[in-house]
Write a protein that holds these residues in place. Sequence first.
Motif, PDB file in Angstrom:
ATOM      1  N   ALA A  50       0.830  -1.260  -0.084  1.00 55.25           N
ATOM      2  CA  ALA A  50      -0.116  -0.010   0.052  1.00 55.25           C
ATOM      3  C   ALA A  50       0.892   1.185   0.031  1.00 55.25           C
ATOM      4  O   ALA A  50       1.669   1.475   0.796  1.00 55.25           O
ATOM      5  N   VAL A  51       0.496   2.233  -0.832  1.00 48.98           N
ATOM      6  CA  VAL A  51       1.161   3.637  -1.124  1.00 48.98           C
ATOM      7  C   VAL A  51       0.190   4.532  -1.027  1.00 48.98           C
ATOM      8  O   VAL A  51      -0.962   4.616  -1.799  1.00 48.98           O
ATOM      9  N   VAL A  52       0.323   5.614  -0.170  1.00 44.32           N
ATOM     10  CA  VAL A  52      -0.307   6.896  -0.267  1.00 44.32           C
ATOM     11  C   VAL A  52       0.440   7.710  -0.844  1.00 44.32           C
ATOM     12  O   VAL A  52       1.866   8.288  -0.650  1.00 44.32           O
ATOM     13  N   PHE A  53       0.385   8.116  -2.206  1.00 45.66           N
ATOM     14  CA  PHE A  53       0.980   9.458  -2.872  1.00 45.66           C
ATOM     15  C   PHE A  53       0.495  10.753  -2.563  1.00 45.66           C
ATOM     16  O   PHE A  53      -0.679  10.990  -2.832  1.00 45.66           O
ATOM     17  N   ALA A  54       1.469  11.657  -2.085  1.00 44.64           N
ATOM     18  CA  ALA A  54       1.084  12.778  -1.641  1.00 44.64           C
ATOM     19  C   ALA A  54       1.587  13.827  -2.257  1.00 44.64           C
ATOM     20  O   ALA A  54       2.786  14.007  -2.448  1.00 44.64           O
ATOM     21  N   TYR A  60      -5.490  21.750 -12.452  1.00 44.78           N
ATOM     22  CA  TYR A  60      -6.497  20.765 -12.609  1.00 44.78           C
ATOM     23  C   TYR A  60      -5.563  19.625 -13.031  1.00 44.78           C
ATOM     24  O   TYR A  60      -6.000  18.618 -12.865  1.00 44.78           O
ATOM     25  N   LEU A  61      -4.722  19.767 -13.734  1.00 43.59           N
ATOM     26  CA  LEU A  61      -3.782  18.611 -14.394  1.00 43.59           C
ATOM     27  C   LEU A  61      -2.947  17.866 -13.251  1.00 43.59           C
ATOM     28  O   LEU A  61      -2.514  16.626 -13.696  1.00 43.59           O
ATOM     29  N   ASP A  62      -2.922  18.271 -12.048  1.00 43.82           N
ATOM     30  CA  ASP A  62      -1.775  17.569 -11.110  1.00 43.82           C
ATOM     31  C   ASP A  62      -2.164  16.028 -10.946  1.00 43.82           C
ATOM     32  O   ASP A  62      -1.365  15.136 -10.962  1.00 43.82           O
ATOM     33  N   GLY A  63      -3.526  15.904 -10.608  1.00 44.03           N
ATOM     34  CA  GLY A  63      -3.964  14.598 -10.490  1.00 44.03           C
ATOM     35  C   GLY A  63      -3.616  13.495 -11.749  1.00 44.03           C
ATOM     36  O   GLY A  63      -2.703  12.576 -11.653  1.00 44.03           O
ATOM     37  N   PRO A  64      -3.973  13.623 -12.907  1.00 45.31           N
ATOM     38  CA  PRO A  64      -3.840  13.003 -14.005  1.00 45.31           C
ATOM     39  C   PRO A  64      -2.299  12.938 -14.379  1.00 45.31           C
ATOM     40  O   PRO A  64      -1.793  11.915 -14.884  1.00 45.31           O
ATOM     41  N   VAL A  65      -1.722  13.950 -14.417  1.00 42.53           N
ATOM     42  CA  VAL A  65      -0.324  14.128 -14.687  1.00 42.53           C
ATOM     43  C   VAL A  65       0.423  12.880 -13.585  1.00 42.53           C
ATOM     44  O   VAL A  65       1.472  12.260 -13.988  1.00 42.53           O
ATOM     45  N   MET A  66       0.070  13.113 -12.169  1.00 47.23           N
ATOM     46  CA  MET A  66       0.718  12.181 -11.352  1.00 47.23           C
ATOM     47  C   MET A  66       0.434  10.577 -11.574  1.00 47.23           C
ATOM     48  O   MET A  66       1.301   9.909 -11.749  1.00 47.23           O
ATOM     49  N   ILE A 123      -3.328  11.632  -3.266  1.00 49.88           N
ATOM     50  CA  ILE A 123      -3.911  12.755  -2.519  1.00 49.88           C
ATOM     51  C   ILE A 123      -3.193  14.065  -2.946  1.00 49.88           C
ATOM     52  O   ILE A 123      -2.072  13.961  -2.609  1.00 49.88           O
ATOM     53  N   LEU A 124      -3.867  15.291  -2.905  1.00 48.43           N
ATOM     54  CA  LEU A 124      -3.387  16.380  -2.960  1.00 48.43           C
ATOM     55  C   LEU A 124      -3.737  17.030  -1.710  1.00 48.43           C
ATOM     56  O   LEU A 124      -4.600  17.737  -1.655  1.00 48.43           O
ATOM     57  N   GLY A 132       1.707  25.717  -4.498  1.00 52.96           N
ATOM     58  CA  GLY A 132       2.328  24.265  -4.423  1.00 52.96           C
ATOM     59  C   GLY A 132       3.312  24.104  -3.630  1.00 52.96           C
ATOM     60  O   GLY A 132       4.396  23.067  -3.766  1.00 52.96           O
ATOM     61  N   ASP A 133       3.602  24.774  -2.421  1.00 55.92           N
ATOM     62  CA  ASP A 133       4.936  24.873  -1.799  1.00 55.92           C
ATOM     63  C   ASP A 133       4.715  23.874  -0.422  1.00 55.92           C
ATOM     64  O   ASP A 133       5.639  23.690   0.350  1.00 55.92           O
ATOM     65  N   ALA A 134       3.665  23.451  -0.130  1.00 58.79           N
ATOM     66  CA  ALA A 134       2.988  22.544   0.926  1.00 58.79           C
ATOM     67  C   ALA A 134       3.314  23.362   2.210  1.00 58.79           C
ATOM     68  O   ALA A 134       3.723  22.816   3.083  1.00 58.79           O
ATOM     69  N   ALA A 135       2.847  24.693   2.152  1.00 58.85           N
ATOM     70  CA  ALA A 135       2.979  25.593   3.520  1.00 58.85           C
ATOM     71  C   ALA A 135       1.967  25.125   4.545  1.00 58.85           C
ATOM     72  O   ALA A 135       2.126  25.428   5.709  1.00 58.85           O
ATOM     73  N   SER A 136       1.080  24.477   3.784  1.00 60.44           N
ATOM     74  CA  SER A 136      -0.072  23.871   4.897  1.00 60.44           C
ATOM     75  C   SER A 136      -0.747  22.526   4.027  1.00 60.44           C
ATOM     76  O   SER A 136      -0.687  22.731   3.030  1.00 60.44           O
ATOM     77  N   MET A 137      -1.356  21.826   4.910  1.00 61.20           N
ATOM     78  CA  MET A 137      -2.018  20.621   4.343  1.00 61.20           C
ATOM     79  C   MET A 137      -3.230  19.988   5.238  1.00 61.20           C
ATOM     80  O   MET A 137      -3.047  20.490   6.442  1.00 61.20           O
ATOM     81  N   ASN A 138      -4.118  19.470   4.741  1.00 60.75           N
ATOM     82  CA  ASN A 138      -5.084  18.952   5.634  1.00 60.75           C
ATOM     83  C   ASN A 138      -4.446  17.345   6.334  1.00 60.75           C
ATOM     84  O   ASN A 138      -3.472  17.113   5.835  1.00 60.75           O
ATOM     85  N   SER A 139      -5.187  16.933   6.848  1.00 64.74           N
ATOM     86  CA  SER A 139      -4.724  15.572   7.745  1.00 64.74           C
ATOM     87  C   SER A 139      -5.111  14.486   7.241  1.00 64.74           C
ATOM     88  O   SER A 139      -4.860  13.567   7.867  1.00 64.74           O
ATOM     89  N   GLY A 140      -5.462  14.535   6.006  1.00 69.08           N
ATOM     90  CA  GLY A 140      -6.105  13.195   5.290  1.00 69.08           C
ATOM     91  C   GLY A 140      -4.923  12.049   5.321  1.00 69.08           C
ATOM     92  O   GLY A 140      -5.085  10.904   5.470  1.00 69.08           O
ATOM     93  N   VAL A 141      -3.856  12.640   4.546  1.00 69.75           N
ATOM     94  CA  VAL A 141      -2.751  11.544   4.488  1.00 69.75           C
ATOM     95  C   VAL A 141      -2.252  11.001   5.699  1.00 69.75           C
ATOM     96  O   VAL A 141      -2.169   9.997   5.711  1.00 69.75           O
TER      97      VAL A 141
END
Length: 240
Positions: A50-54, A60-66, A123-124, A132-141
């Motif tokens: 199992a892997v979570v890609f964060a 809008y393209l970030d998900g499909p590009v990943m 997950i984004l 896109g600098d990850a200065a903040s994030m939610n707790s889902g990951v």
Amino acid sequence: MNEKERSLRGLTAPPPRWKALWSRPIGRFLDHVVYKTTVLGRENIPAQGAVVFAANHLSYLDGPVMVGASSRYMHVLVRHNMFRGFLGWVLHASGQIPVNREGDRAALQYSKAVLDRGDCVGILPEGTRGTGDAASMNSGVAWLALNSAAVVVPVAILGTRHSGEHRDKIPTPRRQLHVVFGEPLSITREPGVSGRVSMDRATEQIRLRLAAHIAASQAATGQDLPADDHLSSKHKGQQP
């Protein structure tokens, strides 16, 4: 139920593995036919388990590009109100997971079920398109990592939005994009620490790792993040 609610496609069970099999070819078409995508760090993706890609979130393209850049199939959490019309059908048919970012326990439970069978979730965690600098994030990951056997692979996505471009803009074809996969991170619960504190600490641990990975990826690729100018910041906190 009003017409808007009926147009949103929900899930009643975790998406089956086979649905993700055709999403990666679509992603690769975007990566290497529509755009010019350089992929680094694929060797960091575990071949099994199992892997979570964060990933960071610029457009809008970030998900499909990943999805197209990864060596593993994955089910990506996508804002729930994207699941309408033809796009909603495509997202559903390819096994993506709708999530209401105001709080969605069901989306996390479905994602955990995907991880429990040894598959991958994307997950984004910044939750909204930004610099896109990850200065903040939610707790889902962090929740998924703490409640499953999954490792977290940080992903830097660069080039899908440039300085001065609105967050709704789709990049012009043949633009150079970069996807960089970082080394996997294992998250464990700390003994004698409350669940809330463990969650907060895990979230910050993942955020710091992702932020450092994004900074290193910028240096490695020469591609900067977009400046948060007025064209993109006026809706900050309101866009996916």
